[in-house]
Design a protein around this motif. Structure first.
Motif, PDB file in Angstrom:
ATOM      1  N   LYS A   1       0.856  -1.194   0.000  1.00 50.38           N
ATOM      2  CA  LYS A   1       0.000   0.000   0.000  1.00 50.38           C
ATOM      3  C   LYS A   1       0.890   1.241   0.000  1.00 50.38           C
ATOM      4  O   LYS A   1       1.473   1.618   1.028  1.00 50.38           O
ATOM      5  CB  LYS A   1      -0.923   0.001   1.247  1.00 50.38           C
ATOM      6  CG  LYS A   1      -1.780  -1.242   1.377  1.00 50.38           C
ATOM      7  CD  LYS A   1      -2.818  -1.406   0.263  1.00 50.38           C
ATOM      8  CE  LYS A   1      -2.662  -2.726  -0.473  1.00 50.38           C
ATOM      9  NZ  LYS A   1      -3.876  -3.341  -0.929  1.00 50.38           N
TER      10      LYS A   1
ATOM     11  N   ASP B   1      -9.662  -0.527   0.397  1.00 52.76           N
ATOM     12  CA  ASP B   1      -8.507  -1.401   0.140  1.00 52.76           C
ATOM     13  C   ASP B   1      -7.496  -1.317   1.293  1.00 52.76           C
ATOM     14  O   ASP B   1      -6.926  -2.330   1.699  1.00 52.76           O
ATOM     15  CB  ASP B   1      -7.882  -0.981  -1.198  1.00 52.76           C
ATOM     16  CG  ASP B   1      -6.683  -1.815  -1.568  1.00 52.76           C
ATOM     17  OD1 ASP B   1      -6.805  -3.057  -1.571  1.00 52.76           O
ATOM     18  OD2 ASP B   1      -5.610  -1.228  -1.849  1.00 52.76           O
TER      19      ASP B   1
ATOM     20  N   ASP C   1     -10.788  -9.166  -0.529  1.00 48.86           N
ATOM     21  CA  ASP C   1     -10.059  -8.636  -1.692  1.00 48.86           C
ATOM     22  C   ASP C   1     -11.006  -8.186  -2.805  1.00 48.86           C
ATOM     23  O   ASP C   1     -10.745  -7.199  -3.488  1.00 48.86           O
ATOM     24  CB  ASP C   1      -9.118  -9.702  -2.275  1.00 48.86           C
ATOM     25  CG  ASP C   1      -7.850  -9.873  -1.454  1.00 48.86           C
ATOM     26  OD1 ASP C   1      -7.516  -8.947  -0.689  1.00 48.86           O
ATOM     27  OD2 ASP C   1      -7.206 -10.926  -1.589  1.00 48.86           O
TER      28      ASP C   1
HETATM   29  K     K Z   1      -6.690  -5.463  -2.330  1.00 50.56           K
END
Ligand code: K
Ligand code: CTP
Ligand code: MG
Length: 170
Positions: free
Chosen positions: A49, A97, A119
């Motif tokens: 991320k 996310d 996900d």
């Molecule tokens: K993801």
């Protein structure tokens, strides 16, 4: 549900898909958590991320809304609504996310490990929630989008894997 209401639902949600899919191409560099760990000793979010992925994803998703407005102005009414909607769908998708990654790290899953359900749908639920005050889908359209998104997500990820953009097909 009519074919046109199905197509409008996909058109509506498109900026969230673009935002969620862009980071694999534009991401990298400094991770959002700056390498910091949570009190369990695991990373807050992990190296998957990054700021570049987040900001690039929001930018591409929002830009998608601008293009959509010029293709179908009647769907949005005015440019400001189209841009705000696309921004909220994109920002919501990528925030969802991040929440998903936070949860995966707490569950002791390493970066890149699959978490079925989270996900495929975490980003979508968050995008729908952020955009809801500006413009929303009917409950039937939302249900349709919730059902088809996992398949679109798997398809897009398999494609990205085959293109060599990512190292795992999920
Ligand atoms: K993801
Ligand atoms: N990505 C990024 N910044 C983000 C989101 C994604 O740079 N905010 C990039 C990373 O290179 C990431 C890839 O897009 O590896 C795929 O995204 P995703 O599958 O969400 O990340 P994972 O690597 O699977 O990490 P996690 O286990 O935390 O979901
Ligand atoms: Mg992943």
């Amino acid at each position: 549900m009519s074919l046109s209401s199905i197509l409008w639902a996909l058109w509506y949600i498109l900026p969230a898909y673009v935002a969620n899919g862009s980071p694999v191409l534009v991401g990298g560099g400094r991770p959002i958590d700056g390498g910091r760990k949570w009190r369990d000793g695991k990373r807050l979010l992990g190296d998957g991320k990054t700021w570049r992925g987040f900001i690039g994803g929001v930018a591409f998703g929002t830009l998608t809304g601008v293009v959509q407005y010029f293709l179908t102005p009647g769907f949005y009414g005015d440019l400001k609504t189209a841009v705000l909607l696309a921004f909220l769908l994109s920002f919501g998708a990528l925030t969802g996310d991040l929440i998903g990654s936070f949860m995966k790290r707490r569950a002791n899953l390493p970066r890149g490990a699959p978490a079925i359900g989270l996900d495929q749908l975490g980003f979508l639920l968050s995008a729908l929630a952020f955009a809801y005050p500006v413009m929303s889908l009917s409950s039937g359209q939302m249900l349709f989008v919730l059902i088809v998104t996992p398949f679109i997500h798997w398809g897009a990820n398999y494609f990205a894997y085959r293109m060599g953009w990512k190292s795992v097909p999920w």
